[in-house]
Design a protein around this motif. Structure first.
Motif, mmCIF file in Angstrom:
data_model
loop_
_atom_site.group_PDB
_atom_site.id
_atom_site.type_symbol
_atom_site.label_atom_id
_atom_site.label_comp_id
_atom_site.label_asym_id
_atom_site.label_seq_id
_atom_site.Cartn_x
_atom_site.Cartn_y
_atom_site.Cartn_z
ATOM 1 N N ILE A 5 0.846 -1.202 0.000
ATOM 2 C CA ILE A 5 0.000 0.000 0.000
ATOM 3 C C ILE A 5 0.882 1.254 0.000
ATOM 4 N N PRO A 6 0.980 1.936 -1.123
ATOM 5 C CA PRO A 6 1.689 3.215 -1.148
ATOM 6 C C PRO A 6 0.882 4.283 -0.380
ATOM 7 N N ILE A 7 1.594 5.068 0.408
ATOM 8 C CA ILE A 7 0.950 6.077 1.253
ATOM 9 C C ILE A 7 1.548 7.441 0.924
ATOM 10 N N LYS A 8 0.699 8.408 0.632
ATOM 11 C CA LYS A 8 1.210 9.751 0.342
ATOM 12 C C LYS A 8 0.891 10.714 1.480
ATOM 13 N N ARG A 9 1.880 11.501 1.838
ATOM 14 C CA ARG A 9 1.677 12.555 2.832
ATOM 15 C C ARG A 9 1.179 13.796 2.101
ATOM 16 N N VAL A 10 0.018 14.286 2.522
ATOM 17 C CA VAL A 10 -0.570 15.482 1.880
ATOM 18 C C VAL A 10 -1.164 16.382 2.969
ATOM 19 N N ASN A 11 -1.664 17.546 2.548
ATOM 20 C CA ASN A 11 -2.390 18.414 3.469
ATOM 21 C C ASN A 11 -3.649 17.723 3.971
ATOM 22 N N ALA A 60 3.247 -0.932 4.094
ATOM 23 C CA ALA A 60 2.984 0.447 3.664
ATOM 24 C C ALA A 60 4.289 1.052 3.184
ATOM 25 N N VAL A 61 4.229 1.813 2.094
ATOM 26 C CA VAL A 61 5.451 2.433 1.576
ATOM 27 C C VAL A 61 5.186 3.904 1.232
ATOM 28 N N SER A 62 6.129 4.746 1.638
ATOM 29 C CA SER A 62 6.045 6.163 1.296
ATOM 30 C C SER A 62 7.317 6.593 0.603
ATOM 31 N N VAL A 63 7.184 7.593 -0.251
ATOM 32 C CA VAL A 63 8.343 8.160 -0.922
ATOM 33 C C VAL A 63 8.361 9.641 -0.561
ATOM 34 N N GLY A 64 9.427 10.096 0.087
ATOM 35 C CA GLY A 64 9.468 11.507 0.474
ATOM 36 C C GLY A 64 10.466 11.751 1.575
ATOM 37 N N ASP A 65 10.348 12.901 2.229
ATOM 38 C CA ASP A 65 11.334 13.232 3.251
ATOM 39 C C ASP A 65 11.026 12.514 4.570
ATOM 40 N N GLU A 66 11.899 12.770 5.549
ATOM 41 C CA GLU A 66 11.836 12.176 6.884
ATOM 42 C C GLU A 66 10.428 12.265 7.510
ATOM 43 N N GLU A 70 5.695 10.029 9.932
ATOM 44 C CA GLU A 70 4.426 10.254 10.652
ATOM 45 C C GLU A 70 3.286 9.493 9.979
ATOM 46 N N GLN A 71 3.189 9.630 8.663
ATOM 47 C CA GLN A 71 2.087 8.987 7.950
ATOM 48 C C GLN A 71 2.265 7.468 7.939
ATOM 49 N N LEU A 72 3.523 7.033 7.882
ATOM 50 C CA LEU A 72 3.748 5.581 7.929
ATOM 51 C C LEU A 72 3.392 5.033 9.310
ATOM 52 N N ARG A 73 3.695 5.798 10.376
ATOM 53 C CA ARG A 73 3.291 5.354 11.719
ATOM 54 C C ARG A 73 1.769 5.291 11.810
ATOM 55 N N ALA A 83 6.589 -1.078 7.472
ATOM 56 C CA ALA A 83 6.588 0.075 6.577
ATOM 57 C C ALA A 83 7.963 0.291 5.970
ATOM 58 N N ILE A 84 7.948 0.934 4.804
ATOM 59 C CA ILE A 84 9.184 1.270 4.107
ATOM 60 C C ILE A 84 9.121 2.749 3.734
ATOM 61 N N LEU A 85 10.161 3.484 4.075
ATOM 62 C CA LEU A 85 10.243 4.876 3.635
ATOM 63 C C LEU A 85 11.394 4.998 2.640
ATOM 64 N N VAL A 86 11.067 5.441 1.447
ATOM 65 C CA VAL A 86 12.119 5.700 0.468
ATOM 66 C C VAL A 86 12.365 7.201 0.485
#
Ligand code: FAD
Lengths: 249, 311
Positions: A5-11, A60-66, A70-73, A83-86
């Motif tokens: 599941i890709p997860i995007k951090r947004v407003n 869960a995987v996110s692509v972005g900064d440090e 938060e969103q992966l947690r 979870a994986i953060l790239v």
């Protein structure tokens, strides 16, 4: 049965985002951030499949900064197993994001990838389709119903004319529409437990993706404001204005 | 010279009016415009396409596999003719959204979605953040894929042309793709939502699907399409294809009537470019009044029957 599941951090979707002073970008400095609502729906669907005994692991995987941690947690608190953060400090465009996701896919080899149909920030609606193209997996967009039977799926899609149902073998890529489900909230104990779930980190370079970012943003502006109109007194007044003032009926 | 390929959208019977707006957008990029048509039966589409004055060539892929829209099949065709072109355009309908990013991905092109203005051959405007901001973006790519928000463009003239039809072989890529099971399309005698002159939309304030029918009589008298907010669709008052907004359809009719709709930014994203907006809402503080040219603060259950009788 492994689900990615890709997860995007947004407003947060309740926040009205504005351009910065210089009109070079949006101003997110004091904006509350959240998991993109469509990604939440994707995650919820995976959790339900796991609860029904049809899936065993959710990544869960996110692509972005440090800060994407938060969103992966949050995703881990909701029910993802790991979870994986790239990591990258650049703001990647959908094509680059989909290339990163392909690398993660190749490492994990999930049986199903469910992702939001669109990020409510850039409004691109591209990453799922591009990812599906680059992995050569069957593409099923805008899902409002997903049925998993063994190693095939039947998915109902929301299209401009109504609804359409497609079936496919697994692995496959599904993008979610709003009506697929109503995501749950994370409980406090689960938020605590999520802190101990594994969160692996890589950089975009480590995965061997060369970021292209071929589109530059020259300017970000507010749209032209509509002039506030008038209140009419009653139905007669309204009909009169529509007939005689703007002559639209 | 700039060469542009436009994806013809249709239901195997008639061309979608969205395609006429996409061609209009293409005309702003150059005058060498071709069409790609994938269809199970060209006969009913042919006459219509012959009226398109700005189209030079039509790449025709005719086969039963195009009876239903499987993105993989259409993308194979786009790839087959892609060599010559600088631009690939489709509308930002659910078809365009399904097909074009897949094509762009395979071509290694970063697509630009929901274009509302063509500034020049490499600069475009598009809404972001549910239309709260407009971004001007510039591409450094030599080939580009755009989806066009059709409400921002007029329709091309269709008063006679002489496009050349080129029959193409069906690519036999063995791509791993889904199969069609069934569809449930909404049948309606009303004008199509995204191209109607007048749209009457209902929200959660309509309370239930029986009450939602209060909009029918008014829509009939005005020859209007019926739309809905997400809340109304989620609650089952109206089918999903009625939804107007960030995740639904974008509309820009001459007249948009919002009934029992609060005016959330996600709803405004799909209708605030309408020429005249009317809001009927019992809450005078509802944000919809900020964009409405005419606001009627009233209980819709009283206002709607009266409005119907006075039209
Ligand atoms: C990711 C995301 C995407 C979304 N996309 C969309 C989208 O595409 N389209 C969309 O519409 N929404 C969308 N939404 C939802 C949006 O945020 C709002 O929740 C939704 O638009 C509210 O619908 P509504 O105005 O009908 O309901 P409400 O906000 O509940 O408003 C109902 C209104 O009816 C009025 N009312 C009630 N009774 C009466 C009466 N008797 N007479 C007169 N007025 C009455 C009330 O005063 C109120 O203003 C999205 C949300 C998210 C998070």
């Amino acid at each position: 049965m492994k689900i990615l599941i890709p997860i995007k951090r947004v407003n947060d979707y309740n926040v009205k985002v504005r351009p910065n002073q210089a009109n070079t970008d949006v101003d997110l400095s004091n904006v509350k951030m959240a998991v993109n609502p469509f990604c939440e729906i994707a995650l919820e669907e995976a959790i339900r499949l796991k609860e029904a005994g049809k899936a065993t692991e959710i990544i869960a995987v996110s692509v972005g900064d440090e800060k994407n941690q938060e969103q992966l947690r949050t995703a881990l608190a909701l029910g993802a197993d790991r979870a994986i953060l790239v990591k990258t400090d650049e703001s990647l465009q959908p094509l680059d994001v989909s290339k990163v996701l392909v690398k993660v896919f190749e490492r994990e080899l999930p049986n199903l990838v469910i992702m939001g149909k669109v990020g409510i920030d850039g409004d691109h609606n591209q990453t799922g389709q591009m990812f599906s193209a680059l992995t050569n997996l069957p593409q099923i967009t805008f899902a409002s119903k997903v049925e998993l039977n063994g190693d095939s799926i039947e998915v109902t899609r929301e299209i401009d004319g109504g609804l359409e149902t497609l079936s496919s073998n697994l692995p496959a890529v599904i993008t979610t529409d709003l009506r697929l489900n109503e995501p749950r909230y994370a409980s406090l104990p689960n938020i605590m437990k999520a802190k101990r779930k594994p969160l692996e980190e890589f950089t975009v370079e480590e995965l061997g993706v060369e970021v292209k970012n071929t589109i530059t943003t020259l300017k970000v502006e507010s749209p032209p404001e509509r002039e506030e109109g008038v209140k009419v007194d009653n139905v007669d007044d309204l009909v009169d204005k529509l007939k005689n003032e703007v002559k639209v009926i | 010279m700039t060469k542009i390929l436009v994806l013809a959208e249709h239901d195997n019977n008639s061309l979608s009016s969205a395609t006429l707006s996409v061609i209009k957008a293409a005309e702003m990029l150059g005058d060498d415009i071709d069409l790609i048509l994938t269809t199970s039966n060209i006969s009913s589409l042919e006459t219509e396409i012959l009226t398109l004055s700005s189209i030079n060539k039509v790449h025709v892929f005719e086969d039963k596999i195009f009876e239903n829209e499987i993105a993989e099949n259409i993308v194979d065709c786009l790839i087959a003719v892609s060599d010559d072109y600088d631009f690939f355009l489709a509308s930002s309908s659910t078809s365009g959204k399904n097909i074009m990013p897949r094509f762009a991905g395979l071509m290694d092109i970063q697509q630009i979605s929901e274009v509302i203005e063509i500034v020049d051959g490499s600069t475009f405007k598009k809404p972001i953040y549910a239309g709260a901001c407009i971004a001007t973006v510039k591409t450094e790519q030599s080939k580009n894929v755009l989806t066009i928000r059709t409400t921002s463009f007029d329709k091309t003239t269709a008063d006679g042309g002489s496009p050349e039809f080129i029959k193409q072989d069906i690519p036999t890529k063995n791509s791993n793709k889904p199969t069609f099971v069934k569809n449930e399309l909404t049948v309606s005698d009303r004008p199509e939502l995204t191209s109607a002159d007048i749209v009457v939309s209902g929200g959660r304030g309509m309370q239930n699907s029986d009450n939602f029918k209060l909009l029918d009589g008014i829509a009939t008298k005005l020859n209007a399409a019926i739309g809905a907010s997400r809340a109304a669709v989620d609650s089952g008052f109206a089918p999903n294809d009625y939804q107007v907004g960030q995740t639904g359809k974008s509309v820009a009719p001459n007249l948009y009537v919002a009934v029992g709709i609060s005016g959330a930014i996600q709803h405004l994203a799909g209708m605030k470019d309408s020429k005249t907006i009317v809001a009927i809402n019992k809450d005078e503080e509802a944000p919809i009044f900020k964009v409405a040219d005419y606001g009627l603060v009233a209980d819709l259950f009283e206002a709607l029957p009266e409005l119907e009788s006075k039209l």
